[in-house]
Design an enzyme around this catalytic site. Structure first.
Site, PDB file in Angstrom:
ATOM      1  N   ASP A  95      18.862   1.149 -10.175  1.00  0.00           N
ATOM      2  CA  ASP A  95      19.895   0.519 -11.023  1.00  0.00           C
ATOM      3  C   ASP A  95      19.070   0.704 -12.470  1.00  0.00           C
ATOM      4  O   ASP A  95      20.293   1.403 -13.395  1.00  0.00           O
ATOM      5  CB  ASP A  95      19.398  -0.754 -10.717  1.00  0.00           C
ATOM      6  N   TYR A 107      14.989  -6.084  -2.922  1.00  0.00           N
ATOM      7  CA  TYR A 107      16.017  -6.680  -1.873  1.00  0.00           C
ATOM      8  C   TYR A 107      15.433  -7.262  -0.391  1.00  0.00           C
ATOM      9  O   TYR A 107      15.686  -7.644   0.471  1.00  0.00           O
ATOM     10  CB  TYR A 107      17.072  -6.473  -2.159  1.00  0.00           C
TER      11      TYR A 107
HETATM   12  N1  AR6 Z   1      17.529   8.200  -6.344  1.00  0.00           N
HETATM   13  C1  AR6 Z   1      17.291   7.354  -5.251  1.00  0.00           C
HETATM   14  N2  AR6 Z   1      17.093   5.627  -4.985  1.00  0.00           N
HETATM   15  C2  AR6 Z   1      16.479   5.436  -5.649  1.00  0.00           C
HETATM   16  C3  AR6 Z   1      16.280   6.057  -6.793  1.00  0.00           C
HETATM   17  C4  AR6 Z   1      16.556   6.639  -7.450  1.00  0.00           C
HETATM   18  N3  AR6 Z   1      16.434   7.073  -9.043  1.00  0.00           N
HETATM   19  N4  AR6 Z   1      15.297   5.005  -7.223  1.00  0.00           N
HETATM   20  C5  AR6 Z   1      15.097   4.083  -6.369  1.00  0.00           C
HETATM   21  N5  AR6 Z   1      15.670   4.341  -5.306  1.00  0.00           N
HETATM   22  P1  AR6 Z   1      16.429  -1.074  -5.215  1.00  0.00           P
HETATM   23  P2  AR6 Z   1      18.059  -3.192  -4.139  1.00  0.00           P
HETATM   24  C6  AR6 Z   1      16.057   3.092  -3.521  1.00  0.00           C
HETATM   25  O1  AR6 Z   1      14.980  -1.902  -5.429  1.00  0.00           O
HETATM   26  O2  AR6 Z   1      16.695  -3.287  -2.911  1.00  0.00           O
HETATM   27  C7  AR6 Z   1      17.205  -3.935  -9.232  1.00  0.00           C
HETATM   28  O3  AR6 Z   1      16.877  -4.172 -10.392  1.00  0.00           O
HETATM   29  C8  AR6 Z   1      14.330   3.032  -3.811  1.00  0.00           C
HETATM   30  O4  AR6 Z   1      13.379   3.898  -3.159  1.00  0.00           O
HETATM   31  O5  AR6 Z   1      16.470  -0.413  -6.902  1.00  0.00           O
HETATM   32  O6  AR6 Z   1      18.765  -3.253  -3.591  1.00  0.00           O
HETATM   33  C9  AR6 Z   1      18.858  -4.583  -9.188  1.00  0.00           C
HETATM   34  O7  AR6 Z   1      19.004  -4.742 -10.646  1.00  0.00           O
HETATM   35  C10 AR6 Z   1      15.325   1.815  -2.581  1.00  0.00           C
HETATM   36  O8  AR6 Z   1      15.562   2.454  -0.849  1.00  0.00           O
HETATM   37  O9  AR6 Z   1      17.571  -1.754  -4.950  1.00  0.00           O
HETATM   38  C11 AR6 Z   1      18.716  -5.485  -8.349  1.00  0.00           C
HETATM   39  O10 AR6 Z   1      18.444  -6.852  -9.043  1.00  0.00           O
HETATM   40  C12 AR6 Z   1      16.426   2.186  -3.028  1.00  0.00           C
HETATM   41  O11 AR6 Z   1      16.602   3.270  -4.101  1.00  0.00           O
HETATM   42  C13 AR6 Z   1      17.490  -4.843  -7.237  1.00  0.00           C
HETATM   43  O12 AR6 Z   1      17.042  -4.204  -8.285  1.00  0.00           O
HETATM   44  C14 AR6 Z   1      17.010   0.481  -3.268  1.00  0.00           C
HETATM   45  O13 AR6 Z   1      15.883  -0.082  -4.021  1.00  0.00           O
HETATM   46  C15 AR6 Z   1      18.346  -4.593  -5.787  1.00  0.00           C
HETATM   47  O14 AR6 Z   1      17.659  -4.162  -5.000  1.00  0.00           O
END
Ligand code: AR6
Length: 192
Positions: free
Chosen positions: A41, A135
């Site tokens: 995000d 999450y």
């Molecule tokens: N490109 C692709 N994947 C990524 C990137 C990137 N640049 N950066 C991280 N990931 P998360 P959630 C991956 O925590 O668990 C946020 O604060 C990461 O390795 O981003 O759905 C939101 O605002 C992981 O596998 O999202 C919400 O409050 C995946 O993206 C909360 O986090 C998801 O990790 C959502 O949590």
């Protein structure tokens, strides 16, 4: 129903940063307030710039954000420079042990994104591994749920010809690649 190999062939797992990927729609793993945050995000907001934050603020005001398991599309902001036409904000479930509807909510996120992409006639969509970061959704289960939900949704959305599962970490990449390969083998076997 058995999945078709053709549908699964439209899904590809790759390792990388989703903000550098070319696709008509870039899916964000958002929170229900669409308030921005860390992880993917934060990366998407940094890459898309203030237009994205402004669009999210408007959605918060007009519809109170987005419920868990649902998704909503906005401008792609500066990601348009890479060809993106929209960012689709999907709100995944927070992991509470697995019996609080998490698999259904996660599947619903993926399905809603494909539906929104099909309605807008987007041909390609890039997804992160929703819910597997902050999450806390276990990555192996998330890989199974996401590939199954995508295959199911794509079977009803023939105009979406390419889905990229963009895995930031090696573990998610290996799990998604293995799950896709397993399902493709199964589909081909049942197709004879
Ligand atoms: N490109 C692709 N994947 C990524 C990137 C990137 N640049 N950066 C991280 N990931 P998360 P959630 C991956 O925590 O668990 C946020 O604060 C990461 O390795 O981003 O759905 C939101 O605002 C992981 O596998 O999202 C919400 O409050 C995946 O993206 C909360 O986090 C998801 O990790 C959502 O949590």
């Amino acid at each position: 129903m058995t999945e078709k190999g053709e549908t699964l062939d439209r899904i590809e797992a790759l390792r990388g940063d989703i903000t550098l990927v070319r696709a008509d729609a870039i899916v964000n793993a958002a929170n229900s307030a669409l308030a921005g945050g860390g992880g993917v995000d934060g990366a998407i907001h940094r890459a898309a710039g203030p237009a994205l934050a402004e669009a999210c603020r408007k959605l918060r005001e007009t519809r109170g954000g987005c419920p868990t398991g649902d998704a909503v599309a906005t401008t792609a902001g500066a990601l348009a420079a890479l060809g993106a036409k929209a960012v689709i904000h999907a709100v995944g479930p927070i992991w509470h042990g697995g019996s609080a509807g998490e698999p259904e909510a996660l599947a619903s996120c993926y399905r809603r994104c494909v539906e929104l992409a099909a309605e807008a006639r987007y041909e390609s969509v890039a997804f992160p591994n929703i819910s597997t970061g902050v999450y806390g959704y276990p990555k192996e289960s998330a890989a199974r749920v996401s590939v199954a939900a995508l295959a199911d949704a794509l079977s009803r959305a023939p105009s979406v010809v390419r889905v990229l599962l963009v895995c930031f970490d090696e573990e998610n990449f290996e799990l998604c690649r293995a799950e896709l390969a397993r399902r493709k083998t199964e589909a081909r076997r049942s197709e004879g």
